[in-house]
Design an enzyme around this catalytic site. Sequence first.
Site, mmCIF file in Angstrom:
data_model
loop_
_atom_site.group_PDB
_atom_site.id
_atom_site.type_symbol
_atom_site.label_atom_id
_atom_site.label_comp_id
_atom_site.label_asym_id
_atom_site.label_seq_id
_atom_site.Cartn_x
_atom_site.Cartn_y
_atom_site.Cartn_z
ATOM 1 N N GLN A 70 15.724 70.113 -18.483
ATOM 2 C CA GLN A 70 16.106 68.774 -18.282
ATOM 3 C C GLN A 70 16.733 68.668 -16.966
ATOM 4 O O GLN A 70 17.141 69.640 -16.298
ATOM 5 C CB GLN A 70 16.712 68.415 -19.382
ATOM 6 C CG GLN A 70 16.362 68.042 -20.903
ATOM 7 C CD GLN A 70 16.475 69.134 -21.585
ATOM 8 O OE1 GLN A 70 16.800 70.570 -20.889
ATOM 9 N NE2 GLN A 70 16.163 69.241 -22.740
ATOM 10 N N VAL A 71 16.432 67.350 -16.407
ATOM 11 C CA VAL A 71 16.994 67.063 -15.159
ATOM 12 C C VAL A 71 18.665 67.579 -15.002
ATOM 13 O O VAL A 71 18.896 68.191 -13.752
ATOM 14 C CB VAL A 71 17.040 65.378 -14.628
ATOM 15 C CG1 VAL A 71 17.943 65.018 -13.574
ATOM 16 C CG2 VAL A 71 15.781 65.056 -14.893
#
Length: 179
Positions: A70-71
């Site tokens: 995830q970012v």
Amino acid sequence: MGNLFEKLKNLFSTQKLEVCMVGLENVGKTTMLNQLSMGDPSFTVPTVGLNVRTVKKGGVTMKIWDIGGQVQYRPEWGNYAQGCDALIFLVDTSNQATLGTSKKELHNLLDNKSLRNIPILIIGNKIDVNPHLNEKQLIEGLNLDYITSNGWAVAMCSALTGNNITQVVDWLITKSKKQ
Ligand code: G3D
């Protein structure tokens, strides 16, 4: 005598490898980790955003770090990769829409000077899904020809079915170190 000593030392020494596995979310990192440790009494440390597992393959003890995609976890990839002997970068070949983001994140990661010489295996995952990118499209789409200081290789496989996983294991074994 020296030669005999060297042979005995090699016989009793263990081969080790520390691997950092990264890629965007949902590309199949955890599935790959499960596939690599299948049939192995592996040791897992589950943590939020991070799985670490130790598996033994071909006489090599491999510690594999599966870092969240995830970012918010991506800026951490470099920190984990720095201490490793090899890097695995997974891409979902069935999702062409995310290829540009994978390219950006891969090159961002390799901008880190301390990763200049780390060998990288690019895994084109989910080849059981049709349509999927082929190896040439993956190499072009990720601009791999611009990666010159790291030795890189590509393996096209399916973490879900196990197709071509031996290619991944064989590459990892060649990167192991005597301890
Ligand atoms: P991640 O750890 O990179 O986030 P996961 O990804 O391993 O959690 O996998 C995300 C989803 O992709 C899972 O589906 C998983 O089963 C699927 N997947 C992983 N590898 C493959 C593959 O090689 N082929 C196919 N067809 N699917 C794969 P779910 O439905 O559980 O979210």
